[in-house]
Design an enzyme around this catalytic site. Structure first.
Site, PDB file in Angstrom:
ATOM      1  N   ASP A 140       5.691   1.887   6.964  1.00 12.91           N
ATOM      2  CA  ASP A 140       4.342   1.133   6.902  1.00 12.91           C
ATOM      3  C   ASP A 140       3.578   1.950   5.803  1.00 12.91           C
ATOM      4  O   ASP A 140       3.129   3.060   6.085  1.00 12.91           O
ATOM      5  CB  ASP A 140       3.664   0.812   8.301  1.00 12.91           C
ATOM      6  CG  ASP A 140       2.473   0.358   7.932  1.00 12.91           C
ATOM      7  OD1 ASP A 140       1.929  -0.090   6.664  1.00 12.91           O
ATOM      8  OD2 ASP A 140       1.501   0.496   8.753  1.00 12.91           O
ATOM      9  N   GLU A 159      -5.291   1.955   2.587  1.00 13.94           N
ATOM     10  CA  GLU A 159      -5.200   0.735   3.081  1.00 13.94           C
ATOM     11  C   GLU A 159      -5.453   1.102   4.538  1.00 13.94           C
ATOM     12  O   GLU A 159      -6.109   0.362   5.303  1.00 13.94           O
ATOM     13  CB  GLU A 159      -3.963   0.041   3.058  1.00 13.94           C
ATOM     14  CG  GLU A 159      -3.630  -1.247   3.594  1.00 13.94           C
ATOM     15  CD  GLU A 159      -3.175  -1.393   5.007  1.00 13.94           C
ATOM     16  OE1 GLU A 159      -3.118  -2.475   5.603  1.00 13.94           O
ATOM     17  OE2 GLU A 159      -3.040  -0.249   5.619  1.00 13.94           O
ATOM     18  N   HIS A 203       1.005  -1.325   0.089  1.00 15.55           N
ATOM     19  CA  HIS A 203      -0.041  -0.128   0.118  1.00 15.55           C
ATOM     20  C   HIS A 203       0.907   1.452   0.026  1.00 15.55           C
ATOM     21  O   HIS A 203       1.773   1.360   0.781  1.00 15.55           O
ATOM     22  CB  HIS A 203      -1.039   0.142   0.988  1.00 15.55           C
ATOM     23  CG  HIS A 203      -0.677   0.054   2.788  1.00 15.55           C
ATOM     24  ND1 HIS A 203      -0.396   1.235   2.996  1.00 15.55           N
ATOM     25  CD2 HIS A 203      -0.350  -1.017   3.408  1.00 15.55           C
ATOM     26  CE1 HIS A 203       0.143   1.003   4.455  1.00 15.55           C
ATOM     27  NE2 HIS A 203       0.091  -0.480   4.489  1.00 15.55           N
TER      28      HIS A 203
HETATM   29 CO    CO Z   1       0.550  -1.334   6.684  1.00 15.39          CO
END
Ligand code: CO
Length: 339
Positions: A172, A200, A62
């Site tokens: 992330d 996401e 993502h």
């Molecule tokens: Co993530």
């Protein structure tokens, strides 16, 4: 590879506003010879056709990150905001942010300790009480540079330090995007579909649409996952440990790995002497949750790079884990080819 990670983490891409990241992904994916397109959700889809009638393998990472959206502007020029994605409100105070297309700098304001009453010092300041200060002296001044609905992201640069470590925002899942861009340079005999998804962090929205549309036979989701190998955390809650290789998940809060793919991933690591770890705690969720249940179902497995302090302006990873994630997934995909 480090350069790509730096570029991607320094780009701003709060959920629903992934443009800066998307531009970089389109540029780098196109250089690999893949056929690149963008769907209505803003997902970037990079395809490399395989042999006639070959199976379709989707790899997903993502593009979006957690952040903020400006929800009102006060008479005194201060901005109120809402969070996008889950952010621990205790880490927001005094953080620098960048707002809107023009990256207007701001600071999340806080009452100085001198002015706090004794019991205030023991309380967590709620996000609703916070504001962003952009140095404007009135609402009119603020409105010249910021509009309602403008996005804000953490202002945090990429730093390489310590023993092969990196500090950045949005590891992330820009690490997953970086891993995927590297793997996309290879050619396989199956149809390879790299999907860089949107939204996401607010409910796997981009991946839901992409998996429905692409209808893959199997999927590998590339993530940056929690790593709590830090003081005062009991061993069974550490989830992953930095420097011990990419983490393979048998389950998280959104999906259960396809047992065959999970076993194949572990065996690939063993066979090639690639360091790996099994994620030891059922925590977090990711695009696999929605890809797995698309149409008549998709076999999925998740490979993550351990990241400390995710969803904060200063997350960390070990570069060796990142390189080993690339190695592991490349070897795994070679094993998926029809021989
Ligand atoms: Co993530």
């Amino acid at each position: 590879m480090v350069e790509v990670l730096k570029r991607l983490t320094e780009a701003r891409g709060v959920s629903g506003n992934e443009n800066e990241v998307r531009e970089i992904v389109i540029e780098l994916a196109s250089e690999t010879g893949a056929e690149v397109s963008v769907d209505r959700m803003g997902n970037v889809i990079a395809r490399k056709p395989g042999k006639e009638g070959a199976k379709k393998v989707m790899l997903a990472a993502h593009m979006d990150e957690v952040g903020f959206i400006i929800s009102s502007i006060s008479e005194n020029g201060m901005l109120k905001f809402q969070t996008i994605g889950s952010i621990d409100q205790r880490l927001l105070l005094s953080k620098r942010v960048l707002i809107g297309k023009n990256a207007v700098p701001g600071v999340i304001g806080v009452k100085a300790i001198h002015l706090q009453l004794p019991d205030e010092r023991n309380q967590v300041v709620k996000q609703k009480q916070m504001f962003i200060d952009i140095g404007a002296s009135s609402k009119e001044e603020a409105q010249k540079v910021v509009q309602l609905g403008d996005y804000a992201s953490f202002d945090s640069s990429f730093v390489q330090f310590g023993d092969n470590k990196v500090k950045a925002k949005a590891l992330d899942d820009r690490v997953g995007c970086s891993v995927l861009l590297e793997i996309l340079k290879e050619d396989y005999d199956f149809e390879f579909i790299a999907c860089f998804t949107t939204q996401e962090e607010v409910g796997l929205r981009g991946a839901t649409v992409a998996a429905y549309h692409l209808d893959p036979d199997m999927a590998v989701v590339l993530e940056g996952t929690t790593c709590a190998d830090i003081p005062d955390v009991p061993e069974h809650m550490m989830t992953t440990r930095m420097g011990r290789g990419p983490a393979i998940s048998f389950m998280d809060n959104s999906s259960i790995a396809n047992p065959k793919l999970f076993k194949q991933m572990v065996e690939t690591a063993e066979a090639h002497g690639i360091p790996y770890q099994i994620k030891e705690n059922i925590a977090g969720g990711n695009d696999a949750g929605t890809i797995q249940t698309a149409r008549s179902g998709v076999a999925t497995v998740v490979v993550s790079t351990p990241c400390r302090y995710i969803h904060s302006p200063s997350s960390m990873l070990d570069l060796e884990d990142y390189y080993n994630a690339v190695r592991l997934v490349k070897e795994f995909l070679k094993g998926c080819e029809s021989h």
